[in-house]
Design a protein around this motif. Structure first.
Motif, PDB file in Angstrom:
ATOM      1  N   GLN A 196       1.534   6.111  -6.998  1.00  0.00           N
ATOM      2  CA  GLN A 196       0.496   7.032  -7.446  1.00  0.00           C
ATOM      3  C   GLN A 196       1.044   8.448  -7.567  1.00  0.00           C
ATOM      4  OE1 GLN A 196      -2.545   6.293  -4.524  1.00  0.00           O
ATOM      5  NE2 GLN A 196      -3.588   4.778  -5.805  1.00  0.00           N
ATOM      6  N   LYS A 197       1.928   8.803  -6.606  1.00  0.00           N
ATOM      7  CA  LYS A 197       2.550  10.127  -6.683  1.00  0.00           C
ATOM      8  C   LYS A 197       3.429  10.219  -7.929  1.00  0.00           C
ATOM      9  CE  LYS A 197       2.597  10.919  -1.672  1.00  0.00           C
ATOM     10  NZ  LYS A 197       3.433  11.085  -0.462  1.00  0.00           N
ATOM     11  N   LEU A 232       0.830  -1.203   0.000  1.00  0.00           N
ATOM     12  CA  LEU A 232       0.000   0.000   0.000  1.00  0.00           C
ATOM     13  C   LEU A 232       0.867   1.256   0.000  1.00  0.00           C
ATOM     14  CD1 LEU A 232      -2.918  -0.873   2.483  1.00  0.00           C
ATOM     15  CD2 LEU A 232      -3.011  -0.698  -0.004  1.00  0.00           C
ATOM     16  N   ASN A 233       1.951   1.189   0.777  1.00  0.00           N
ATOM     17  CA  ASN A 233       2.880   2.316   0.816  1.00  0.00           C
ATOM     18  C   ASN A 233       3.540   2.520  -0.540  1.00  0.00           C
ATOM     19  OD1 ASN A 233       4.360   4.419   2.175  1.00  0.00           O
ATOM     20  ND2 ASN A 233       6.121   3.040   2.214  1.00  0.00           N
ATOM     21  N   GLU A 234       3.912   1.377  -1.168  1.00  0.00           N
ATOM     22  CA  GLU A 234       4.511   1.452  -2.498  1.00  0.00           C
ATOM     23  C   GLU A 234       3.515   2.014  -3.510  1.00  0.00           C
ATOM     24  OE1 GLU A 234       7.408   0.856  -3.970  1.00  0.00           O
ATOM     25  OE2 GLU A 234       8.478   0.396  -2.110  1.00  0.00           O
ATOM     26  N   SER A 287       1.052   4.011  -2.848  1.00  0.00           N
ATOM     27  CA  SER A 287       0.925   5.447  -2.604  1.00  0.00           C
ATOM     28  C   SER A 287       2.069   6.209  -3.270  1.00  0.00           C
ATOM     29  CB  SER A 287       0.922   5.716  -1.094  1.00  0.00           C
ATOM     30  OG  SER A 287       0.883   7.096  -0.825  1.00  0.00           O
ATOM     31  N   LYS A 288       3.280   5.658  -3.116  1.00  0.00           N
ATOM     32  CA  LYS A 288       4.427   6.303  -3.760  1.00  0.00           C
ATOM     33  C   LYS A 288       4.271   6.257  -5.276  1.00  0.00           C
ATOM     34  CE  LYS A 288       7.815   5.182  -0.145  1.00  0.00           C
ATOM     35  NZ  LYS A 288       9.042   4.423   0.158  1.00  0.00           N
TER      36      LYS A 288
END
Length: 512
Positions: A235-236, A228-230, A232-233
């Motif tokens: 998506q940025k 999920l963190n990846e 999020s990154k």
């Protein structure tokens, strides 16, 4: 409304058009009927998925609410004569719904099931004592007779007064394994048997299995949070890429644009100030120079051939330059477009446009790196899980064989289906999703060139594209090294590769 008479019970059978359901693509449909006052029959056809079972549960619950008071109990018959199969998600959804509704049902009777579904229902009976009123019969007539006997106060089935201890142990084991695989219940209180009990080692093995599954679940949760963190990154990065693509969608629309106006023989007639800033070369150094000299001055000799085609054959081009260092020491990647303009009889002139896409290429590289990490993570998780599945399978099977326990069909069936139940298609879909993001054209090229591959062979081709050897692939697929080698041999045959051609090299260089 449709009304007819049951030939077995002589009770009226009622149904309505709104008591029917069909999936949009036709893979599954069902119809619910009411026999007399308190007997409800569901007849399915096709292969059910989770959404089909959700629709069935909602409609069935609605029909019961409309025809029975909330204090009344009823009988339910499930006709599986035309049901070809059911996904793991649909079986879990049905078990969940039935566990909530079972307190209102006198008897649940299944008939017309294939051997696999028959075994799964029997396993489901061991999930909870509440499922003791679930029965399996061979025909509609037998189902009706069982209900009529129950209504007359007779026992629905013969109750053994003395259970065989071995059978009871087997049922306990199946209950534990069923809860682990069907309901994902990993907090069961596994019975501790005396050491002299022939099943004590197996029960302890089940306890170890449950602990291992808990560890896998915990690792998967941690991995999920990391992914999920990846995401999020990523998506940025994707937002940044979209912004960059919007900014650099075409060379003509890129601002600022460096422009060169060339004469018929390729000499620079004019340029703009952006060219000087982008290339780090003063305008006066390139004015009236040959374009071939200019591209040498700005350190772009590799695109010389495109200018040759532009000038000698009047062929426009649109390319991306390799990474280069301009005269001020900046590393750049440019999009370069050569256009034929001002065609006047035998006289030509040309426009060359340069757009800076360095930022975009950097963002694309970052995005690809994120996708590659997700693919690697997905592959490692799949490998760890599948290795544990194989270990658990072998451990339980060896312990059963070492105790010389009489072969039990349900146990063997459970062991045979254990890998299939735990290793769901969702895992492979997640892997293929990540793989396609890193290699978006690979499967398409593979299918176009070699359309006859099986799903297993396609997966092996994907793993080889990732650089995996046969031993690593065997761990992921929970199979033997020999099994993988046989698959590779069949793939070579389908590809018509000659003896000197290397399959690994061929797949690694396949267009992606």
């Amino acid at each position: 409304m449709s009304l007819k008479i049951c030939s077995v019970s002589e009770l009226p059978i009622t149904t309505f058009p709104e008591w029917e359901y069909a999936a949009a693509d036709g893979h599954y449909c069902f119809r619910i009927e009411q026999l007399g006052k308190d007997i409800f029959i569901s007849r399915g056809k096709g292969t059910s998925e989770r959404e089909d079972v959700v629709q069935h549960s909602r409609l069935f619950t609605k029909i019961i609410a409309e025809n029975m008071s909330k204090y009344e109990s009823y009988y339910m018959i499930q006709d599986f004569s035309d049901v070809r199969g059911a996904t793991l998600a649909s079986r879990r959804e049905f078990a969940r719904w039935l566990s909530e509704e079972i307190h209102r049902i006198h008897l649940v009777i299944f008939y017309g099931m294939n051997p696999l579904m028959n075994t799964l229902v029997k396993l489901g009976k061991h999930l909870s004592p509440r499922f003791s009123n679930v029965h399996i019969v061979k025909s509609y007539e037998e189902a009706i007779h069982k209900i009529l006997k129950h209504q007359q106060g007779e026992s629905a089935e013969y109750v053994f007064t003395k259970k065989d201890d071995s059978t009871r142990r087997i049922h306990q084991l199946l209950g534990y394994l069923s809860k682990m695989t069907w309901l994902e219940d990993l907090n069961q209180d596994i019975a501790h048997l005396p050491l002299e009990d022939p099943y004590s080692d197996i029960f302890r093995a089940i306890e170890v299995v449950q602990a291992d599954f808990r560890l896998i679940a915990k690792e998967k949760q941690i991995e999920h949070m990391r992914v999920l963190n990846e995401i999020s990154k990523r998506q940025k990065v994707e937002d940044k890429l979209r912004h960059s693509e919007k900014k650099h969608s075409t060379t003509v629309n890129i601002l600022p644009i460096a422009i060169l106006h060339l004469g018929e023989k390729g000499n620079v007639l004019s340029t703009n100030p952006v060219f000087e800033m982008m290339m780090g070369v003063p305008t006066k150094e390139v004015l009236h120079q040959s374009i071939y000299d200019v591209i040498s001055i700005v350190n772009l000799p590799k695109i010389k051939i495109h200018f040759h085609e532009l000038l000698s054959q009047n062929m426009s081009f649109d390319i991306e330059t390799p990474l280069f260092t301009n005269k001020t020491g900046e590393k750049k990647i440019l999009r370069c477009r050569g256009i034929v303009v001002d065609k006047k009889e035998v006289s030509f002139s040309f426009i060359v446009l340069f757009g800076d896409i360095t930022e975009r290429k950097i963002v694309e590289k970052q995005l690809l790196d994120h996708k590659q990490r997700e693919l690697t993570s997905s592959t490692l998780h799949l490998q760890q899980k599948n290795e544990l599945i194989k270990l658990v399978y072998n451990e339980i099977n060896e312990k059963i064989m070492s105790k010389n326990i009489e072969s039990n069909y349900s146990v063997q069936k459970m062991l045979m289906k254990m890998k299939e139940i735990i290793q769901s298609e969702t895992e492979w879909k997640d892997f293929e999703l990540h793989f396609n993001e890193v290699h978006p054209k690979y499967y398409r090229a593979l299918d176009q060139m070699h359309p006859g591959l099986t799903s297993q062979e396609r997966r092996i081709c994907a793993f080889m594209k990732m650089g995996m050897n046969s031993k690593e692939i065997s761990r992921l697929l929970v199979t033997t090294l020999r099994g993988v080698e046989q698959h590779r041999y069949r793939i070579r045959q389908k590809f018509n590769l000659r003896s000197g051609e290397n399959l690994f090299v061929y797949l690694s260089t396949l267009e992606d």
